[in-house]
Structure formats: structure tokens, C-alpha cells
Design an enzyme around this catalytic site. Structure first.
Site, PDB file in Angstrom:
ATOM      1  N   GLU A  61       0.882  -1.175   0.000  1.00 35.53           N
ATOM      2  CA  GLU A  61       0.000   0.000   0.000  1.00 35.53           C
ATOM      3  C   GLU A  61       0.913   1.217   0.000  1.00 35.53           C
ATOM      4  O   GLU A  61       1.458   1.592   1.045  1.00 35.53           O
ATOM      5  CB  GLU A  61      -0.892  -0.016   1.254  1.00 35.53           C
ATOM      6  CG  GLU A  61      -1.869  -1.177   1.294  1.00 35.53           C
ATOM      7  CD  GLU A  61      -3.089  -0.968   0.402  1.00 35.53           C
ATOM      8  OE1 GLU A  61      -3.365   0.200   0.024  1.00 35.53           O
ATOM      9  OE2 GLU A  61      -3.767  -1.951   0.077  1.00 35.53           O
TER      10      GLU A  61
ATOM     11  N   CYS B 166      -2.325   9.676   2.429  1.00 34.36           N
ATOM     12  CA  CYS B 166      -1.862   9.072   1.173  1.00 34.36           C
ATOM     13  C   CYS B 166      -2.829   9.316   0.018  1.00 34.36           C
ATOM     14  O   CYS B 166      -2.407   9.336  -1.132  1.00 34.36           O
ATOM     15  CB  CYS B 166      -1.632   7.578   1.366  1.00 34.36           C
ATOM     16  SG  CYS B 166      -3.106   6.732   1.952  1.00 34.36           S
TER      17      CYS B 166
HETATM   18  P1  NAD Z   1       8.130   4.769   5.015  1.00 40.05           P
HETATM   19  O1  NAD Z   1       8.154   3.943   3.796  1.00 40.05           O
HETATM   20  O2  NAD Z   1       9.278   5.644   5.310  1.00 40.05           O
HETATM   21  O3  NAD Z   1       7.953   3.831   6.317  1.00 40.05           O
HETATM   22  C1  NAD Z   1       6.943   2.860   6.431  1.00 40.05           C
HETATM   23  C2  NAD Z   1       7.407   1.755   7.355  1.00 40.05           C
HETATM   24  O4  NAD Z   1       8.576   1.160   6.799  1.00 40.05           O
HETATM   25  C3  NAD Z   1       7.773   2.218   8.751  1.00 40.05           C
HETATM   26  O5  NAD Z   1       7.282   1.274   9.687  1.00 40.05           O
HETATM   27  C4  NAD Z   1       9.286   2.248   8.745  1.00 40.05           C
HETATM   28  O6  NAD Z   1       9.853   1.937   9.999  1.00 40.05           O
HETATM   29  C5  NAD Z   1       9.636   1.170   7.742  1.00 40.05           C
HETATM   30  N1  NAD Z   1      10.877   1.483   7.020  1.00 40.05           N
HETATM   31  C6  NAD Z   1      11.387   2.704   6.716  1.00 40.05           C
HETATM   32  N2  NAD Z   1      12.541   2.589   6.033  1.00 40.05           N
HETATM   33  C7  NAD Z   1      12.771   1.261   5.899  1.00 40.05           C
HETATM   34  C8  NAD Z   1      13.810   0.511   5.297  1.00 40.05           C
HETATM   35  N3  NAD Z   1      14.852   1.094   4.705  1.00 40.05           N
HETATM   36  N4  NAD Z   1      13.722  -0.839   5.342  1.00 40.05           N
HETATM   37  C9  NAD Z   1      12.671  -1.449   5.933  1.00 40.05           C
HETATM   38  N5  NAD Z   1      11.667  -0.768   6.538  1.00 40.05           N
HETATM   39  C10 NAD Z   1      11.717   0.559   6.529  1.00 40.05           C
HETATM   40  O7  NAD Z   1       6.765   5.583   4.945  1.00 40.05           O
HETATM   41  P2  NAD Z   1       6.223   6.667   5.972  1.00 40.05           P
HETATM   42  O8  NAD Z   1       7.074   7.888   5.881  1.00 40.05           O
HETATM   43  O9  NAD Z   1       6.032   6.027   7.308  1.00 40.05           O
HETATM   44  O10 NAD Z   1       4.769   6.941   5.362  1.00 40.05           O
HETATM   45  C11 NAD Z   1       4.559   7.848   4.317  1.00 40.05           C
HETATM   46  C12 NAD Z   1       4.385   7.120   3.001  1.00 40.05           C
HETATM   47  O11 NAD Z   1       3.437   6.080   3.128  1.00 40.05           O
HETATM   48  C13 NAD Z   1       3.845   8.026   1.919  1.00 40.05           C
HETATM   49  O12 NAD Z   1       4.474   7.728   0.710  1.00 40.05           O
HETATM   50  C14 NAD Z   1       2.374   7.655   1.850  1.00 40.05           C
HETATM   51  O13 NAD Z   1       1.747   7.923   0.630  1.00 40.05           O
HETATM   52  C15 NAD Z   1       2.430   6.205   2.134  1.00 40.05           C
HETATM   53  N6  NAD Z   1       1.161   5.752   2.661  1.00 40.05           N
HETATM   54  C16 NAD Z   1       0.409   4.924   1.899  1.00 40.05           C
HETATM   55  C17 NAD Z   1      -0.825   4.515   2.368  1.00 40.05           C
HETATM   56  C18 NAD Z   1      -1.710   3.596   1.583  1.00 40.05           C
HETATM   57  O14 NAD Z   1      -2.640   3.080   2.162  1.00 40.05           O
HETATM   58  N7  NAD Z   1      -1.459   3.370   0.306  1.00 40.05           N
HETATM   59  C19 NAD Z   1      -1.265   4.945   3.619  1.00 40.05           C
HETATM   60  C20 NAD Z   1      -0.453   5.788   4.350  1.00 40.05           C
HETATM   61  C21 NAD Z   1       0.766   6.181   3.876  1.00 40.05           C
END
Ligand code: NAD
Length: 469
Positions: free
Chosen positions: A210, A244
Site C-alpha cells: 500500500e 496518502c
Molecule cells: P516509510 O516507507 O518511510 O515507512 C513505512 C514503514 O517502513 C515504517 O514502519 C518504517 O519503519 C519502515 N521502514 C522505513 N525505512 C525502511 C527501510 N529502509 N527498510 C525497511 N523498513 C523501513 O513511509 P512513511 O514515511 O512512514 O509513510 C509515508 C508514506 O506512506 C507516503 O508515501 C504515503 O503515501 C504512504 N502511505 C500509503 C498509504 C496507503 O494506504 N497506500 C497509507 C499511508 C501512507
């Protein structure tokens, strides 16, 4: 030494024991999840305020209420969702039972982001529990208040032999991902989604991703501009733009832009007052890193509404930019903050061509009082979801699948779709042990006469077309 090995083995042993399969067990866990939300409502609201200065109203409608609805829907329908689904048979198997069994995958990993830290952890968890899986939940390290409650309080409600919460940032999550899971459900950025998918590929683990992206919003000339401005401003500035599915940018004609701007200004003033910084209803940016990223985006185009920032408070005012070019920084990344660029286009076809030049988005919006315009945008584009004449609201229907397409994600969930996502669809045929004579046609030595008969029992024929049509 893998710090997670013992926890994962414990959950695997539980899954293999069959403990999570009975309906009564799944229902009891879902009830417990509901109790967790009820008993800790004030604490959760407090944590959401600490993490994002989320207004209690926004927290109720976008986090707690959605979680409650998903739990109630799953409890109301669990029995029927769990039933084997009978399917058509052919002549050769007419006397047999053919059905789809929805069986749990096993050990599931759910990784959540920080912007709706409760919703985006609990809603997938509901699907995973309902489908009978054991779950490791990895909440976001950036929404610390909610993360703490997930780690300290949630495990007191759920069966610890089936559920575990693992904490950590990128490094810890990367190490967690080295383990084999039976399913990974990830919500977050497209960049990290690729890392998760690469890690999953090492074990051939199926994934739901997602992800995010830039959600276009086309505004036709035939609109009531104040209605559009209200709905757009609400969808863009809700949770300080950290949604998002928020409309990321507007495409409209120069004339519509000129009518829209005063209406947007009026909406912002009505929603948040003369000084939005003092409004209790406007959230804050999650971290200094995201604040600085957003502040840099304010240099794109020409600022017409808002633009004020306060680093101490991680405050960015509801902002509208115009005269923005396609290649400026604000158009090169998902904004994920309270900034709305307006780009002008020559007409509907130019807007559609613009949209189709970009990655397929998670959500797409079109506003018009002419329904054929909204339908035209729908027909000529692709996106995870679509909403005509409003923003965000399509994701509140549990009857619709929620998910992206292409770079905005793969797979979907919500309501019954969550149950299906977390279930392996096992195709089953239970044949009768007798009536062996009827089977002899397929055995060697092969006979041409037998082949004709056999094909008539198994091959699908084209339906006769009605001569009148
Ligand atoms: P992110 O990808 O930075 O982090 C998401 C999760 O991944 C966190 O739990 C984080 O600890 C983990 N993570 C971060 N870096 C990682 C790595 N290198 N390796 C493994 N895990 C890692 O995203 P965010 O900043 O928490 O959220 C914002 C993003 O999420 C935006 O792009 C937004 O559009 C998207 N989002 C999508 C939805 C959806 O339902 N499609 C909903 C909410 C947010």
C-alpha cells in the site's frame, strides 16, 4: 544471532498447532481488539495529539471509528466469510464437490507508517486475525506515542502466543525482513516498498504493498467553485496534508483557477480562522525532516495562500501555489503536507494527457457538475481508486477495495477484501471414490472415440448468441 528468531518460532509453532483456525478463536481476538480501542480511547487520542497534533475530531473519524467499523464488519460476517465457496463443475465432475477454501497463510508481517498510525496498523490486523493468521506487527517509529501503546498495551489484549509487536526503524525492519514470513502487508513509501518486495522475493513471500504517489485532481469549468474549494481544502489539509489519498495537485483552466483561489481562501479562513497556527483543528508535521522537506517545496511556483512556517512547532500553514511547472520540485515528489499546487491546462484532454504521463496514482479526483466529464476522466485514466466530486471519501466505504496500481501499490484491503487478502484461496475438488467406469475414458490405451466423449464432458463451449442481439 537473529533477535527475532525466538518470537517468530513461537508464533509459527502456534499457527502449526491450529489454534488460530476456529471461528470462535478469531472472533474472541477481534472482540479483544475492540476492547483495546474502547478501554484506551483517551490514551490513543492523547498519543495521536502528541505525535501529529491530530484534532480529536479527526482522530475519531479517521482512526478510531474506521477501526471499530472494520472490527464490527468482520465480526458480523466472519462466519459467512469463512465458509467454503462452492464453484461450478463440468460434466466429468458433476457428482463431486468443488469449492474454494479460504485458508490462513500462516505467519504474517504487517508494517505500518506514521500518518494514521492506529488505523493503518489495526485495519490490516483485523483482516489478518479474521483470516486466522498469526501476526507480527511493526508500527512506525516516527509516531512514538501510538508506537508505545501498540508495544505496551495491545499485547495485553491479544493472545501472546499468536501476536507480537516488534519495534524499530529502517535498520531493525530490514533485519526483521531477513526472516521468512508467509505474507507481508506493507504500508508506506514507494521507495521502501521496493526494499520490502526485494526482501520478500528472497523467500518468494507474497506481498500487499500500500504505497503513495501524487494524486491528481481535475476541476472542470462547470463547477460550483465554493463547493469544490470546501471539499478540496478539507481533503488536502486534513491531518495537515499527511494523507496518502489527499489530492496532491489541481489541474484546471486559468479561468477556473482564478475563480477557485478566493473560494479556497474563504474555505481556509472558515476552517482554520485568520491565523491557522492558532486553530486547534490543524495538525502538525510529523518530524523535522519532513518539515524541512516541505519548507523547501514552498519555493515552487508562486505562493498565493498561506506559506507561513514555524520550525519550533513543525507548523506549515495551509498553502496554495499557482504557476507551477511540471518539472518543479513540488511536482517531482509526493507532497504529503498542507501544500496544494494548481497547474493550468488548456482543457479536459490536456488534463488527461498530463495525468497519463505520470505514474498511476493511488487516488484520482474529478470535479464537475457535468457527469459525463467525471465519467470521461474515469474512463480515460487509471488509478488505485477514484472519487468524483469529492476527495478521500471513496476509501471510507468498506464495500470498495482500497489499494494502488503500478507504483502506487499492489493488492488491496478493507472489509471483505482484507479477509481475502490475508487468505490463500485454495482450489479444492473432492471426488467420489466410486463410479470408476465413468473415469475409464481418460486412461490408456487411448481410443479416438473416447477422446470425443471426454472432451464433451470437460471442454467449455462458446455460448450461443441470441439472434436478436
Ligand atoms: P516509510 O516507507 O518511510 O515507512 C513505512 C514503514 O517502513 C515504517 O514502519 C518504517 O519503519 C519502515 N521502514 C522505513 N525505512 C525502511 C527501510 N529502509 N527498510 C525497511 N523498513 C523501513 O513511509 P512513511 O514515511 O512512514 O509513510 C509515508 C508514506 O506512506 C507516503 O508515501 C504515503 O503515501 C504512504 N502511505 C500509503 C498509504 C496507503 O494506504 N497506500 C497509507 C499511508 C501512507
Amino acid at each position: 544471532m537473529d533477535p527475532h528468531a525466538e518470537t517468530l518460532q513461537r508464533l509459527r509453532n502456534t499457527f502449526n498447532s491450529g489454534r488460530t483456525r476456529p471461528e470462535a478463536f478469531r472472533a474472541a481476538q477481534l472482540e479483544a481488539l475492540g476492547r483495546f480501542l474502547r478501554d484506551n480511547r483517551d490514551r490513543l487520542l492523547g498519543a495521536l495529539a502528541d505525535d501529529l497534533r491530530k484534532a480529536p475530531f479527526e482522530a475519531e473519524v479517521s482512526e478510531l471509528s474506521i477501526c471499530r467499523s472494520e472490527i464490527n464488519l468482520a465480526l458480523n460476517n466472519l462466519h459467512s466469510w469463512m465458509q467454503d465457496q462452492p464453484v461450478d463443475t463440468n460434466l466429468a465432475t458433476r457428482l463431486d464437490a468443488a469449492f474454494i477454501r479460504k485458508e490462513p497463510f500462516g505467519l504474517v508481517l504487517i508494517i505500518s507508517p506514521w500518518n494514521y498510525p492506529l488505523n493503518l496498523a489495526v485495519v490490516p490486523l483485523v483482516g489478518a486475525i479474521a483470516a486466522g493468521n498469526c501476526v507480527v506487527l511493526k508500527p512506525s517509529e516516527l509516531s512514538r506515542g501510538v508506537e508505545r501503546i501498540m508495544a505496551e498495551v495491545l499485547p495485553r489484549y491479544l493472545d501472546p502466543s499468536c501476536f507480537a509487536v516488534v519495534l524499530g526503524g529502517p535498520q531493525e525492519t530490514a533485519s526483521l525482513l531477513e526472516n521468512k514470513f508467509d505474507y507481508i502487508f506493507f504500508t508506506g513509501s514507494t521507495r521502501v516498498g521496493k526494499l520490502v518486495m526485494a526482501a520478500a522475493a528472497r523467500h518468494l513471500t507474497p506481498v500487499t504493498l500500500e504505497l503513495g504517489g501524487k494524486n491528481p485532481c481535475y476541476v472542470d469549468d462547470a463547477v460550483d467553485v465554493q463547493t469544490v474549494a470546501n471539499r478540496l481544502a478539507w481533503a488536502r489539509f486534513f491531518n495537515a496534508g499527511q494523507t496518502c489519498v489527499a489530492p496532491d495537485y489541481v489541474l484546471c483552466s486559468a479561468g477556473t483557477r482564478d475563480r477557485l483561489l478566493p473560494a479556497l481562501q474563504a474555505a481556509v479562513r472558515r476552517f482554520y480562522g485568520e491565523d491557522p497556527r492558532r486553530s486547534p483543528d490543524l495538525g502538525r508535521i510529523v518530524s523535522p525532516k519532513h518539515f524541512h522537506r516541505l519548507r523547501a517545496l514552498l519555493g515552487s511556483g508562486r505562493l498565493v495562500i498561506g506559506g507561513q512556517t514555524d520550525e519550533e512547532e513543525l507548523y506549515v500553514a495551509p498553502t496554495v501555489l499557482v504557476d507551477v511547472k511540471e518539472d518543479e520540485p513540488v511536482m517531482r515528489e509526493e507532497i504529503f503536507g498542507p501544500i496544494l499546487p494548481i497547474l493550468t491546462v488548456g482543457g479536459l484532454d490536456e488534463a488527461i494527457a498530463f495525468i497519463n504521463r505520470q505514474d498511476k496514482p493511488l487516488a484520482l479526483y474529478a470535479f464537475s457538475t457535468r457527469s459525463q466529464v467525471v465519467r470521461h476522466v474515469l474512463d480515460r485514466t487509471s488509478s488505485g481508486g477514484f472519487c468524483g466530486n469529492d476527495g478521500i471519501l471513496h476509501i471510507t466505504l468498506t464495500s470498495l477495495p482500497f489499494g494502488g496500481v503500478g507504483p502506487s501499490g499492489m493488492g488491496n484491503y478493507h472489509g471483505r477484501f482484507s479477509f481475502d487478502t490475508f487468505s490463500h484461496h485454495r482450489g479444492c475438488l473432492l471426488r467420489r471414490p466410486g463410479l470408476e467406469k465413468l473415469n475409464s475414458l481418460r486412461y490408456p490405451p487411448y481410443a479416438q472415440r473416447g477422446l470425443g466423449l471426454l472432451l464433451r464432458t470437460v471442454e467449455i463451449q462458446r455460448r450461443e448468441c441470441c439472434a436478436l442481439l
